[in-house]
Write a protein that holds these residues in place. Structure first.
Motif, PDB file in Angstrom:
ATOM      1  N   PHE A  94      32.812  55.660  28.918  1.00  0.00           N
ATOM      2  CA  PHE A  94      32.912  55.682  30.387  1.00  0.00           C
ATOM      3  C   PHE A  94      32.285  56.939  30.981  1.00  0.00           C
ATOM      4  O   PHE A  94      32.770  57.477  31.958  1.00  0.00           O
ATOM      5  CB  PHE A  94      34.390  55.619  30.812  1.00  0.00           C
ATOM      6  CG  PHE A  94      35.052  54.333  30.474  1.00  0.00           C
ATOM      7  CD1 PHE A  94      34.857  53.214  31.251  1.00  0.00           C
ATOM      8  CD2 PHE A  94      35.877  54.235  29.357  1.00  0.00           C
ATOM      9  CE1 PHE A  94      35.476  52.016  30.927  1.00  0.00           C
ATOM     10  CE2 PHE A  94      36.499  53.042  29.032  1.00  0.00           C
ATOM     11  CZ  PHE A  94      36.298  51.932  29.820  1.00  0.00           C
ATOM     12  N   ARG A  95      31.179  57.407  30.415  1.00  0.00           N
ATOM     13  CA  ARG A  95      30.563  58.627  30.924  1.00  0.00           C
ATOM     14  C   ARG A  95      30.054  58.474  32.353  1.00  0.00           C
ATOM     15  O   ARG A  95      29.948  59.430  33.091  1.00  0.00           O
ATOM     16  CB  ARG A  95      29.412  59.045  30.013  1.00  0.00           C
ATOM     17  CG  ARG A  95      29.894  59.767  28.751  1.00  0.00           C
ATOM     18  CD  ARG A  95      28.766  60.054  27.809  1.00  0.00           C
ATOM     19  NE  ARG A  95      28.619  58.958  26.848  1.00  0.00           N
ATOM     20  CZ  ARG A  95      27.771  58.999  25.840  1.00  0.00           C
ATOM     21  NH1 ARG A  95      26.974  60.034  25.690  1.00  0.00           N
ATOM     22  NH2 ARG A  95      27.694  57.982  24.996  1.00  0.00           N
ATOM     23  N   SER A  96      29.762  57.247  32.788  1.00  0.00           N
ATOM     24  CA  SER A  96      29.251  57.019  34.142  1.00  0.00           C
ATOM     25  C   SER A  96      30.341  57.144  35.193  1.00  0.00           C
ATOM     26  O   SER A  96      30.059  57.122  36.378  1.00  0.00           O
ATOM     27  CB  SER A  96      28.617  55.627  34.228  1.00  0.00           C
ATOM     28  OG  SER A  96      29.592  54.629  33.935  1.00  0.00           O
TER      29      SER A  96
ATOM     30  N   LEU B  11      38.907  43.572  28.487  1.00  0.00           N
ATOM     31  CA  LEU B  11      39.252  44.478  27.404  1.00  0.00           C
ATOM     32  C   LEU B  11      38.812  45.886  27.769  1.00  0.00           C
ATOM     33  O   LEU B  11      38.008  46.077  28.683  1.00  0.00           O
ATOM     34  CB  LEU B  11      38.594  44.031  26.089  1.00  0.00           C
ATOM     35  CG  LEU B  11      38.947  42.621  25.602  1.00  0.00           C
ATOM     36  CD1 LEU B  11      38.167  42.296  24.339  1.00  0.00           C
ATOM     37  CD2 LEU B  11      40.449  42.482  25.348  1.00  0.00           C
ATOM     38  N   ARG B  12      39.347  46.883  27.054  1.00  0.00           N
ATOM     39  CA  ARG B  12      38.997  48.275  27.338  1.00  0.00           C
ATOM     40  C   ARG B  12      38.148  48.862  26.228  1.00  0.00           C
ATOM     41  O   ARG B  12      38.514  48.813  25.057  1.00  0.00           O
ATOM     42  CB  ARG B  12      40.262  49.122  27.507  1.00  0.00           C
ATOM     43  CG  ARG B  12      39.956  50.594  27.794  1.00  0.00           C
ATOM     44  CD  ARG B  12      41.196  51.418  27.961  1.00  0.00           C
ATOM     45  NE  ARG B  12      41.852  51.780  26.723  1.00  0.00           N
ATOM     46  CZ  ARG B  12      41.459  52.763  25.922  1.00  0.00           C
ATOM     47  NH1 ARG B  12      40.378  53.459  26.192  1.00  0.00           N
ATOM     48  NH2 ARG B  12      42.158  53.022  24.816  1.00  0.00           N
TER      49      ARG B  12
ATOM     50  N   PRO C  58      35.559  41.475  46.544  1.00  0.00           N
ATOM     51  CA  PRO C  58      35.986  40.212  45.916  1.00  0.00           C
ATOM     52  C   PRO C  58      37.131  40.434  44.931  1.00  0.00           C
ATOM     53  O   PRO C  58      37.088  41.347  44.097  1.00  0.00           O
ATOM     54  CB  PRO C  58      34.720  39.714  45.208  1.00  0.00           C
ATOM     55  CG  PRO C  58      33.595  40.316  45.991  1.00  0.00           C
ATOM     56  CD  PRO C  58      34.100  41.667  46.441  1.00  0.00           C
ATOM     57  N   TYR C  59      38.157  39.608  45.039  1.00  0.00           N
ATOM     58  CA  TYR C  59      39.393  39.792  44.288  1.00  0.00           C
ATOM     59  C   TYR C  59      39.194  39.624  42.780  1.00  0.00           C
ATOM     60  O   TYR C  59      39.864  40.293  41.992  1.00  0.00           O
ATOM     61  CB  TYR C  59      40.434  38.794  44.795  1.00  0.00           C
ATOM     62  CG  TYR C  59      41.855  39.055  44.379  1.00  0.00           C
ATOM     63  CD1 TYR C  59      42.418  40.308  44.506  1.00  0.00           C
ATOM     64  CD2 TYR C  59      42.656  38.036  43.882  1.00  0.00           C
ATOM     65  CE1 TYR C  59      43.738  40.555  44.145  1.00  0.00           C
ATOM     66  CE2 TYR C  59      43.974  38.257  43.528  1.00  0.00           C
ATOM     67  CZ  TYR C  59      44.503  39.528  43.664  1.00  0.00           C
ATOM     68  OH  TYR C  59      45.811  39.758  43.305  1.00  0.00           O
ATOM     69  N   LEU C  60      38.289  38.753  42.368  1.00  0.00           N
ATOM     70  CA  LEU C  60      38.075  38.490  40.947  1.00  0.00           C
ATOM     71  C   LEU C  60      36.966  39.347  40.345  1.00  0.00           C
ATOM     72  O   LEU C  60      36.602  39.140  39.181  1.00  0.00           O
ATOM     73  CB  LEU C  60      37.764  37.008  40.713  1.00  0.00           C
ATOM     74  CG  LEU C  60      38.934  36.041  40.823  1.00  0.00           C
ATOM     75  CD1 LEU C  60      38.491  34.628  40.473  1.00  0.00           C
ATOM     76  CD2 LEU C  60      40.100  36.453  39.946  1.00  0.00           C
ATOM     77  N   SER C  61      36.368  40.229  41.130  1.00  0.00           N
ATOM     78  CA  SER C  61      35.335  41.090  40.549  1.00  0.00           C
ATOM     79  C   SER C  61      35.994  42.048  39.535  1.00  0.00           C
ATOM     80  O   SER C  61      37.184  42.381  39.671  1.00  0.00           O
ATOM     81  CB  SER C  61      34.639  41.883  41.656  1.00  0.00           C
ATOM     82  OG  SER C  61      35.565  42.707  42.346  1.00  0.00           O
ATOM     83  N   PRO C  62      35.269  42.436  38.475  1.00  0.00           N
ATOM     84  CA  PRO C  62      33.852  42.173  38.200  1.00  0.00           C
ATOM     85  C   PRO C  62      33.580  40.898  37.403  1.00  0.00           C
ATOM     86  O   PRO C  62      32.524  40.767  36.809  1.00  0.00           O
ATOM     87  CB  PRO C  62      33.467  43.401  37.388  1.00  0.00           C
ATOM     88  CG  PRO C  62      34.714  43.703  36.602  1.00  0.00           C
ATOM     89  CD  PRO C  62      35.863  43.370  37.512  1.00  0.00           C
ATOM     90  N   LEU C  63      34.539  39.968  37.382  1.00  0.00           N
ATOM     91  CA  LEU C  63      34.336  38.704  36.669  1.00  0.00           C
ATOM     92  C   LEU C  63      33.620  37.695  37.556  1.00  0.00           C
ATOM     93  O   LEU C  63      32.761  36.944  37.100  1.00  0.00           O
ATOM     94  CB  LEU C  63      35.682  38.145  36.198  1.00  0.00           C
ATOM     95  CG  LEU C  63      36.519  39.071  35.299  1.00  0.00           C
ATOM     96  CD1 LEU C  63      37.858  38.433  34.975  1.00  0.00           C
ATOM     97  CD2 LEU C  63      35.747  39.400  34.026  1.00  0.00           C
TER      98      LEU C  63
ATOM     99  N   SER D 236      27.748  45.755  34.224  1.00  0.00           N
ATOM    100  CA  SER D 236      27.991  47.191  34.062  1.00  0.00           C
ATOM    101  C   SER D 236      29.459  47.566  34.156  1.00  0.00           C
ATOM    102  O   SER D 236      29.839  48.674  33.777  1.00  0.00           O
ATOM    103  CB  SER D 236      27.194  47.965  35.113  1.00  0.00           C
ATOM    104  OG  SER D 236      27.615  47.603  36.421  1.00  0.00           O
ATOM    105  N   LYS D 237      30.300  46.654  34.666  1.00  0.00           N
ATOM    106  CA  LYS D 237      31.716  46.965  34.870  1.00  0.00           C
ATOM    107  C   LYS D 237      32.629  46.222  33.903  1.00  0.00           C
ATOM    108  O   LYS D 237      33.830  46.121  34.136  1.00  0.00           O
ATOM    109  CB  LYS D 237      32.121  46.648  36.299  1.00  0.00           C
ATOM    110  CG  LYS D 237      31.385  47.485  37.336  1.00  0.00           C
ATOM    111  CD  LYS D 237      31.826  47.140  38.749  1.00  0.00           C
ATOM    112  CE  LYS D 237      31.092  47.982  39.782  1.00  0.00           C
ATOM    113  NZ  LYS D 237      31.497  47.664  41.167  1.00  0.00           N
ATOM    114  N   GLN D 238      32.060  45.712  32.813  1.00  0.00           N
ATOM    115  CA  GLN D 238      32.862  44.965  31.852  1.00  0.00           C
ATOM    116  C   GLN D 238      33.557  45.833  30.814  1.00  0.00           C
ATOM    117  O   GLN D 238      34.305  45.336  29.983  1.00  0.00           O
ATOM    118  CB  GLN D 238      31.987  43.926  31.132  1.00  0.00           C
ATOM    119  CG  GLN D 238      31.397  42.865  32.050  1.00  0.00           C
ATOM    120  CD  GLN D 238      32.458  42.119  32.818  1.00  0.00           C
ATOM    121  OE1 GLN D 238      33.431  41.643  32.246  1.00  0.00           O
ATOM    122  NE2 GLN D 238      32.283  42.028  34.135  1.00  0.00           N
TER     123      GLN D 238
END
Length: 490
Positions: A483-485, A476-477, A458-463, A469-471
């Motif tokens: 980001f240990r995962s 924002l960063r 999906p183009y808009l993922s992860p929104l 888990s991907k936010q």
């Protein structure tokens, strides 16, 4: 043996093989056949030939390594037969790094056209392919399309192997895999699919490689040819759904995130899939600065995106349909500026936008020494003259200028093009329906983005669909230690 087989398989008759090769190459002036007589398996001399394309090989290696080795009687001793002679040359005589055998003229011709040297021996039905490519190429320079203040300054070149090497320098992981292909029936362009095993989706790798194998055209001159083919059944949008970049660090980061890179020989732009909408707003420099500063810059980019897309249409809607929403002093100022203007706000904005796009395109196509100066001077002169001639208002020049500058803030040029095209659609909606038209356009745009996919993602993922888990690196960063995962499997 059929005639077709005789024409495609290497024969024991050296002269016949050379005649076939000359016929296939059409007696081209750059096709060189260097015949040599060496010490063979019998007391009588053995006739051999080196076939290559002038300008495609490393002549220094050929003249100083290959030919002297073949003519050195101390290295070549009498063998039982010609087959043993070829094996002896391959394992004990040749000093080049990569040697392979060929049984067909088609395989040999592919190697010659790619910068290899074919060694044929009288009496043998196979040939040796020597990897001696050595044409002139462009050196590694800075990126011209995605420059950064802090971060790596290297960019990809036009040579495929140089580009894959730059990525391997950054990702020294044994799980890096490269699948090489030759695509295009006429160009036979070298293409490499790179991914990190354990991070990339195996099904997606198979899907992309199978799709590339089905490429129907005779040419691949740039990575855009493959991008359109990969999206041939699904691309119904102005938005890019495969990322392209000339930055090795961006490709390296994408591989670590499980993406697949597609390298095309002859172009510095590498494809990266899948590509999400938010990634076209991100910049590689976001990860080389403090996350606080990077997040402020990202918010600025989101604002610039809205300005680039909606600023002219909002101005048209306010001045045409919704004057009561403006403060009195601002309304009077706008009315005074528009006094004597013969065109409605929509036509005024359309004229200025089209004029600026012409100036932008002219600046890109003109020689770099004068292109930027012409673009800036042309914009100032035309804008000032248009205002003084009462063709457009001064505020419209300001609106168009802010819109144009905002488009340069978007890191991806392909995304900037999409926003510039959609801007004209929103201008038409606002001129027809006012703020209601802009609202309807935004709803349609969001629904369209939700319907898009990038090679199945999906183009808009992860929104959308939302993934908590991907936010950490969506809008924002988060700091790097969060980001240990992301650590890939060994």
């Amino acid at each position: 043996m059929t005639q077709h087989t005789e024409l495609t398989m290497i024969q024991s008759d050296l002269n016949r093989n050379l005649e076939h090769l000359r016929g296939l190459m059409g007696n081209s002036s750059d096709f060189v056949i260097r015949e040599l007589t060496i010490h063979g398996p019998s007391p009588s001399p053995c006739h051999t030939a080196l076939c290559y394309l002038d300008g495609m090989i490393d002549k220094t290696a050929l003249l100083e390594t290959v030919i002297p080795s073949l003519l050195d009687r101390s290295k070549i001793h009498p063998q039982d037969d010609t087959a043993d002679l070829l094996a002896h040359i391959r394992h004990h005589v040749m000093g080049v790094g990569e040697i392979s055998s060929a049984a067909s003229l088609k395989e040999a011709l592919d190697s010659i056209l790619s910068g290899g040297v074919l060694l044929l021996v009288e009496g043998s039905c196979t040939g040796l392919l020597l990897a001696l490519s050595g044409w002139k190429d462009r050196g590694i320079t800075e990126s011209q399309t995605q420059s950064v203040i802090r971060g790596p300054q290297e960019a990809f070149t036009d040579t495929l192997r140089t580009n894959t090497t730059q990525v391997r320098r950054r990702v020294r992981h044994p799980g890096i895999r490269i699948i090489s292909k030759k695509i295009g029936t006429s160009t036979r362009t070298d293409v490499a699919v790179m991914y990190l095993e354990g991070s990339a989706d195996p099904d997606l790798v198979v899907q992309i490689t199978n799709r590339l194998d089905q490429y129907p055209l005779d040419r691949v001159l740039e990575s855009e040819y493959l991008e359109e083919w990969l999206l041939a059944d699904k691309q119904k949008s102005v938005f890019p759904t495969i990322y392209n970049t000339d930055r090795p660090d961006t490709i390296a980061a994408g591989l670590l995130d499980g993406k697949i890179a597609i390298f095309v020989d002859g172009t510095p732009f590498v494809l990266l899939a899948p590509a999400l909408f938010i990634e076209f707003i991100h910049s590689s420099e976001d990860y080389y600065q403090s996350n606080i500063y990077s997040n402020v810059i990202r918010v600025l980019r989101y604002i610039s995106l809205l300005v680039c897309l909606l600023a002219p249409s909002v101005y048209i809607a306010l001045t045409t349909y919704h004057q009561d929403m403006l403060p009195t002093q601002l309304l009077l100022s706008l009315a005074a500026q528009r006094e004597g203007i013969p065109f409605p706000a929509f036509v005024e904005a359309l004229l200025m936008e089209v004029t600026f796009e012409i100036l932008r395109e002219a600046g890109l196509r003109m020689p770099r020494t004068i292109g930027q100066a012409v673009s800036i001077v042309g914009t100032i002169v035309i804008g000032q003259a248009a205002v003084e001639a009462n063709i457009v208002s001064a505020v419209m020049v300001i609106i168009v200028s802010i819109t144009a500058i905002s488009s340069f803030v978007i890191p991806s040029y392909t995304m900037s093009i999409a926003l510039r095209l959609l801007r004209f659609g929103f201008m038409g909606l606002s001129a027809t329906f006012g703020a209601y038209g802009i609202t309807i356009g935004l709803f349609i745009l969001i629904l369209h983005l939700c319907s898009l996919e990038s090679v199945g993602v999906p183009y808009l993922s992860p929104l959308a669909p939302y993934s908590k888990s991907k936010q950490k690196d969506a809008l924002l960063r988060f700091p790097h230690w969060a980001f240990r995962s992301r650590r890939p499997k060994v």
